[in-house]
Motif scaffolding. Structure first.
Motif, mmCIF file in Angstrom:
data_model
loop_
_atom_site.group_PDB
_atom_site.id
_atom_site.type_symbol
_atom_site.label_atom_id
_atom_site.label_comp_id
_atom_site.label_asym_id
_atom_site.label_seq_id
_atom_site.Cartn_x
_atom_site.Cartn_y
_atom_site.Cartn_z
ATOM 1 N N SER A 64 67.123 61.235 16.594
ATOM 2 C CA SER A 64 66.852 60.000 17.337
ATOM 3 C C SER A 64 68.101 59.136 17.408
ATOM 4 O O SER A 64 68.411 58.574 18.468
ATOM 5 N N ALA A 65 68.810 59.006 16.295
ATOM 6 C CA ALA A 65 70.026 58.199 16.282
ATOM 7 C C ALA A 65 71.037 58.721 17.292
ATOM 8 O O ALA A 65 71.652 57.945 18.039
ATOM 9 N N THR A 66 71.196 60.013 17.342
ATOM 10 C CA THR A 66 72.159 60.606 18.274
ATOM 11 C C THR A 66 71.724 60.389 19.716
ATOM 12 O O THR A 66 72.544 60.022 20.565
ATOM 13 N N ASP A 67 70.467 60.599 20.000
ATOM 14 C CA ASP A 67 69.967 60.382 21.365
ATOM 15 C C ASP A 67 70.175 58.935 21.799
ATOM 16 O O ASP A 67 70.618 58.661 22.916
ATOM 17 N N LEU A 68 69.854 58.002 20.919
ATOM 18 C CA LEU A 68 70.023 56.585 21.235
ATOM 19 C C LEU A 68 71.492 56.224 21.400
ATOM 20 O O LEU A 68 71.859 55.479 22.322
ATOM 21 N N ALA A 69 72.339 56.754 20.523
ATOM 22 C CA ALA A 69 73.777 56.487 20.620
ATOM 23 C C ALA A 69 74.339 57.002 21.934
ATOM 24 O O ALA A 69 75.113 56.310 22.611
ATOM 25 N N GLU A 70 73.944 58.193 22.312
ATOM 26 C CA GLU A 70 74.441 58.766 23.570
ATOM 27 C C GLU A 70 73.934 57.990 24.781
ATOM 28 O O GLU A 70 74.653 57.839 25.771
ATOM 29 N N SER A 71 72.725 57.457 24.694
ATOM 30 C CA SER A 71 72.203 56.614 25.777
ATOM 31 C C SER A 71 73.030 55.337 25.919
ATOM 32 O O SER A 71 73.353 54.913 27.037
ATOM 33 N N LEU A 72 73.376 54.727 24.791
ATOM 34 C CA LEU A 72 74.195 53.514 24.842
ATOM 35 C C LEU A 72 75.601 53.804 25.357
ATOM 36 O O LEU A 72 76.150 53.020 26.140
ATOM 37 N N LYS B 45 79.067 53.323 32.176
ATOM 38 C CA LYS B 45 78.723 53.062 33.578
ATOM 39 C C LYS B 45 78.831 51.578 33.921
ATOM 40 O O LYS B 45 78.429 51.162 34.998
ATOM 41 N N GLY B 46 79.359 50.796 32.988
ATOM 42 C CA GLY B 46 79.575 49.378 33.254
ATOM 43 C C GLY B 46 78.518 48.447 32.712
ATOM 44 O O GLY B 46 78.585 47.231 32.936
ATOM 45 N N GLY B 47 77.533 48.982 31.993
ATOM 46 C CA GLY B 47 76.497 48.134 31.421
ATOM 47 C C GLY B 47 77.029 47.299 30.266
ATOM 48 O O GLY B 47 78.006 47.667 29.616
ATOM 49 N N PHE B 48 76.387 46.175 30.037
ATOM 50 C CA PHE B 48 76.825 45.297 28.950
ATOM 51 C C PHE B 48 76.398 45.884 27.616
ATOM 52 O O PHE B 48 75.441 46.643 27.538
ATOM 53 N N SER B 49 77.138 45.526 26.588
ATOM 54 C CA SER B 49 76.826 46.057 25.262
ATOM 55 C C SER B 49 75.821 45.145 24.565
ATOM 56 O O SER B 49 75.738 43.949 24.865
#
Length: 79
Positions: free
Chosen positions: A21-29, A35-39
């Protein structure tokens, strides 16, 4: 995507030692930010000190989030 909710879920996955789950979430962020999204706000004190997305506090916050996410993502590839 709600990057703050994703960041909070990532932190919980780390606490729970849920690597997948951590890896999936990290890769999504990572994908979101590349792609230019805010952090998300990783260090609340930095969020209070900023005056815009290109301010030094916000850039440092983004760097912290990106580094954590990349580190988690790279660990998947090594295992």
């Amino acid at each position: 995507m709600d990057p703050q909710a994703t960041w909070n879920e990532l932190l919980q996955a780390i606490i729970d030692r849920d690597r997948d789950s951590a890896t999936d979430l990290a890769e999504s962020l990572i994908d979101w930010m590349e792609k230019g999204g805010f952090s998300p706000i990783a260090i609340p004190e930095l969020g209070q000190a900023s005056s815009g997305p290109k301010s030094a506090p916000q850039m440092l916050n983004r760097l912290v989030v990106y580094y954590v996410c990349k580190t988690i993502s790279l660990r998947r590839r090594r295992s």
